[in-house]
Design a protein around this motif. Structure first.
Motif, PDB file in Angstrom:
ATOM      1  N   VAL A 342       0.845  -1.196   0.000  1.00 37.58           N
ATOM      2  CA  VAL A 342       0.000   0.000   0.000  1.00 37.58           C
ATOM      3  C   VAL A 342       0.881   1.248   0.000  1.00 37.58           C
ATOM      4  O   VAL A 342       1.677   1.453   0.923  1.00 37.58           O
ATOM      5  N   ALA A 343       0.744   2.062  -1.033  1.00 37.27           N
ATOM      6  CA  ALA A 343       1.435   3.353  -1.078  1.00 37.27           C
ATOM      7  C   ALA A 343       0.472   4.415  -0.556  1.00 37.27           C
ATOM      8  O   ALA A 343      -0.604   4.617  -1.123  1.00 37.27           O
ATOM      9  N   VAL A 353       1.537  12.704  -8.447  1.00 40.64           N
ATOM     10  CA  VAL A 353       1.422  11.974  -9.711  1.00 40.64           C
ATOM     11  C   VAL A 353       2.703  11.193  -9.990  1.00 40.64           C
ATOM     12  O   VAL A 353       2.661  10.020 -10.384  1.00 40.64           O
ATOM     13  N   ASP A 354       3.851  11.846  -9.770  1.00 39.09           N
ATOM     14  CA  ASP A 354       5.128  11.161  -9.981  1.00 39.09           C
ATOM     15  C   ASP A 354       5.280   9.981  -9.025  1.00 39.09           C
ATOM     16  O   ASP A 354       5.794   8.918  -9.404  1.00 39.09           O
ATOM     17  N   GLN A 355       4.830  10.173  -7.792  1.00 39.53           N
ATOM     18  CA  GLN A 355       4.926   9.091  -6.813  1.00 39.53           C
ATOM     19  C   GLN A 355       4.063   7.898  -7.223  1.00 39.53           C
ATOM     20  O   GLN A 355       4.490   6.740  -7.117  1.00 39.53           O
ATOM     21  N   LEU A 356       2.861   8.194  -7.709  1.00 41.39           N
ATOM     22  CA  LEU A 356       1.977   7.114  -8.141  1.00 41.39           C
ATOM     23  C   LEU A 356       2.552   6.393  -9.358  1.00 41.39           C
ATOM     24  O   LEU A 356       2.478   5.164  -9.460  1.00 41.39           O
ATOM     25  N   ASN A 357       3.148   7.140 -10.267  1.00 39.53           N
ATOM     26  CA  ASN A 357       3.780   6.511 -11.430  1.00 39.53           C
ATOM     27  C   ASN A 357       4.957   5.626 -11.019  1.00 39.53           C
ATOM     28  O   ASN A 357       5.217   4.592 -11.647  1.00 39.53           O
ATOM     29  N   THR A 358       5.656   6.024  -9.962  1.00 33.85           N
ATOM     30  CA  THR A 358       6.752   5.194  -9.454  1.00 33.85           C
ATOM     31  C   THR A 358       6.219   3.871  -8.915  1.00 33.85           C
ATOM     32  O   THR A 358       6.808   2.807  -9.141  1.00 33.85           O
ATOM     33  N   THR A 382      -1.201  -1.360  -4.334  1.00 28.47           N
ATOM     34  CA  THR A 382      -2.357  -0.473  -4.215  1.00 28.47           C
ATOM     35  C   THR A 382      -1.885   0.895  -3.740  1.00 28.47           C
ATOM     36  O   THR A 382      -0.723   1.073  -3.362  1.00 28.47           O
ATOM     37  N   TRP A 383      -2.806   1.854  -3.747  1.00 31.50           N
ATOM     38  CA  TRP A 383      -2.489   3.157  -3.160  1.00 31.50           C
ATOM     39  C   TRP A 383      -3.696   3.688  -2.409  1.00 31.50           C
ATOM     40  O   TRP A 383      -4.831   3.272  -2.637  1.00 31.50           O
ATOM     41  N   LEU A 384      -3.417   4.621  -1.509  1.00 35.91           N
ATOM     42  CA  LEU A 384      -4.454   5.121  -0.617  1.00 35.91           C
ATOM     43  C   LEU A 384      -4.182   6.588  -0.312  1.00 35.91           C
ATOM     44  O   LEU A 384      -3.031   6.987  -0.123  1.00 35.91           O
ATOM     45  N   ASN A 385      -5.240   7.387  -0.302  1.00 30.17           N
ATOM     46  CA  ASN A 385      -5.093   8.779   0.114  1.00 30.17           C
ATOM     47  C   ASN A 385      -4.798   8.838   1.605  1.00 30.17           C
ATOM     48  O   ASN A 385      -5.535   8.266   2.420  1.00 30.17           O
ATOM     49  N   GLY A 386      -3.730   9.525   1.963  1.00 32.42           N
ATOM     50  CA  GLY A 386      -3.366   9.606   3.370  1.00 32.42           C
ATOM     51  C   GLY A 386      -4.235  10.552   4.165  1.00 32.42           C
ATOM     52  O   GLY A 386      -4.293  10.482   5.386  1.00 32.42           O
TER      53      GLY A 386
END
Length: 388
Positions: A342-343, A353-358, A382-386
């Motif tokens: 989980v990012a 955006v750059d972080q998500l692309n990474t 996956t990713w999640l809004n902090g």
């Protein structure tokens, strides 16, 4: 017979690599784990070999000698090879898209006989199976009474007292309240897993009952889909009697799924080229990452219950992007048997955006490693809004 079958498999792979001809195996022996399929296809003796084209039975073959079987396979691969489609004019493509739009609208039209009073029906185990047959139903436990009038003409609304009907609750895995299920035979139930606010439930219900099951597009429209959708399911359509029957089965299959994924139908040969798809035939493709990672559903595309279930499972297995955003709708990811990465990203970060692309790049590298080393699907990124 197994050694002969294995040699035929090797022959198909080595000598007919470009032929759209596939060998499969169905285990009808022992514990009969596939009993329904075996009965559906009338498997009574072993080995039984049957030829299917586009999901339809063609013939049964009674050949046991290796070379004769190879010759038969070569002949049938040539006989049933898909023919290159005739070029379509832009006017013809536009006409076909208009016809497909009509088909999508017909699947969405309100029915005055469905929930005509806008009331909730109390369901018991005895009445449940009769009332829910062949008509769309939303079943809540307990029900929010205000939802029924919102769905007048589109779907029936029922309620089940799970304390009085434990068998129904167990059958559908009801563990918390309220639970909202969408039912439309012959498909299984689809559960709403979002937040329990009335507006979210209303949006969910309307998405299933009044949203067109698909949008008809041409190749230009497909490029727009690539830009707008992380995941899209593209149904490649041809105009013939068999394809129309397959389209009917496709629509019936995706009706309970239209709120879970985005579906498109295209008759445009240029769209096939964009998707790197076969030049002819009915195909469903899961297009991910701006169309760069198309995944072909291997079929069949018949209107049988088993064919619909295979197609439905293909959609459910591929409806999430490579790196989905975690939310109430897909929280089951966390309880899967995969390792979940989980990012956690800050929505106000200028580098978000750059972080998500990474993260996506890392996911691609890992997936490539899994494929190269023939590893099981072990990790889900996956990713999640902090900040919510």
């Amino acid at each position: 017979f197994t050694p002969t079958w294995l040699e035929v498999q090797k022959y198909v792979k080595a000598e007919l690599p470009t032929a759209d001809f596939h060998l499969g195996k169905l285990d009808c022996y022992g514990k009969r784990a596939n009993e329904d399929l075996c009965e559906e296809h009338e498997i009574k003796l072993y080995p039984t070999m049957k030829l299917y084209v586009n999901g339809a039975f063609v013939e049964e073959v009674d050949i046991r000698e290796e070379q004769a079987l190879k010759d038969w396979v070569k002949e049938k691969a040539a006989t049933h090879a898909p023919k290159a489609p005739e070029p379509l004019s832009s006017a013809k493509i536009s006409s076909m898209i208009s016809e497909l739009d009509v088909a999508a609208a017909a699947a969405t039209n309100a029915n005055p006989n469905v929930n005509k009073d806008g009331h909730v029906v109390h369901l018991t185990e005895k009445t449940f199976w009769i009332l829910t047959n062949n008509t769309p139903w939303f079943v809540l436990a307990p029900i929010w009474e205000d939802l029924a009038p919102e769905l007048r003409g589109f779907a029936n609304v029922g309620k089940v007292d799970c304390t009085a009907e434990p068998a129904l609750a167990k059958h559908y895995g009801v563990r918390g309240y309220p639970t909202l299920l969408y039912l439309q035979e012959p498909g299984p139930a689809t559960e709403f897993k979002g937040s329990r606010s009335f507006q979210r439930l209303k949006d969910f219900a309307h998405g299933f009952s009044s949203k067109p099951p698909f949008k008809a597009i041409d190749a230009t429209g497909l490029k727009t889909v690539f830009d707008e959708k992380e995941v899209a399911f593209i149904y490649l359509y041809e105009e013939n009697a068999q394809a129309k029957d397959a389209l009917t089965g496709f629509i019936q299959t995706i009706l309970p799924l239209r709120n879970l994924a985005s579906f498109y139908v295209t008759p445009d040969p240029a769209a096939r080229a964009l998707l790197k798809a076969p030049e002819s035939g009915t195909h469903l493709i899961a297009a991910k990452e701006n169309g760069q990672s198309p995944l072909l559903h291997s079929g069949p595309y018949a209107s049988t219950v088993s064919s619909r279930e295979y197609l439905r499972q293909f959609v459910l297995d591929n409806r999430y992007p490579l790196v989905p955003q975690l939310g109430p709708e897909n929280q089951e990811i966390l309880s899967s048997d995969k390792l979940v990465v989980v990012a956690i990203l800050h929505p106000g970060d200028s580098h978000r955006v750059d972080q998500l692309n990474t993260v996506r790049a890392a996911a691609r590298l890992w997936k490539a490693k899994e494929q190269n080393e023939k590893m099981h699907d072990l990790v889900q990124f996956t990713w999640l809004n902090g900040v919510t």
